[in-house]
Design a protein around this motif. Structure first.
Motif: not given
Length: 92
Positions: A70-82, A21-35
């Protein structure tokens, strides 16, 4: 076999990443999670980690609000369980 090992390594990393939870990690973490959200075999672990990091690191996530939208708006494109999708929305 090597491809399976790489997927498993990424799944473990996705499960552990919410501790950074360090601010300088958050950008990289979000990119990794989005991938991870975009790969079927990793999407549930990525959604769970995103939910955890959003809950644990609320203050750090404020400056990343637009990216979360943006992640929420793309949620339907991800193959997630309900359950994973609902958990992700609750966390954000």
């Amino acid at each position: 076999m090597q491809q399976i090992a790489q997927i498993l390594n990424r799944q473990v990393l996705l499960l552990c990443i919410n501790r950074l939870c360090f601010d300088y990690f958050v950008d990289a973490i979000l990119q990794f999670l989005l991938a991870g959200l975009q790969e079927k075999s990793l999407s549930t672990a990525a959604a769970n980690s995103l939910q955890c990091i959003s809950t644990t690191c609320r203050e750090e996530m404020v400056s990343h609000f637009q990216g979360l939208v943006q992640i929420v708006s793309a949620l339907e494109t991800f193959q997630l369980s309900n359950d994973a999708a609902i958990g992700l929305l609750k966390g954000l």
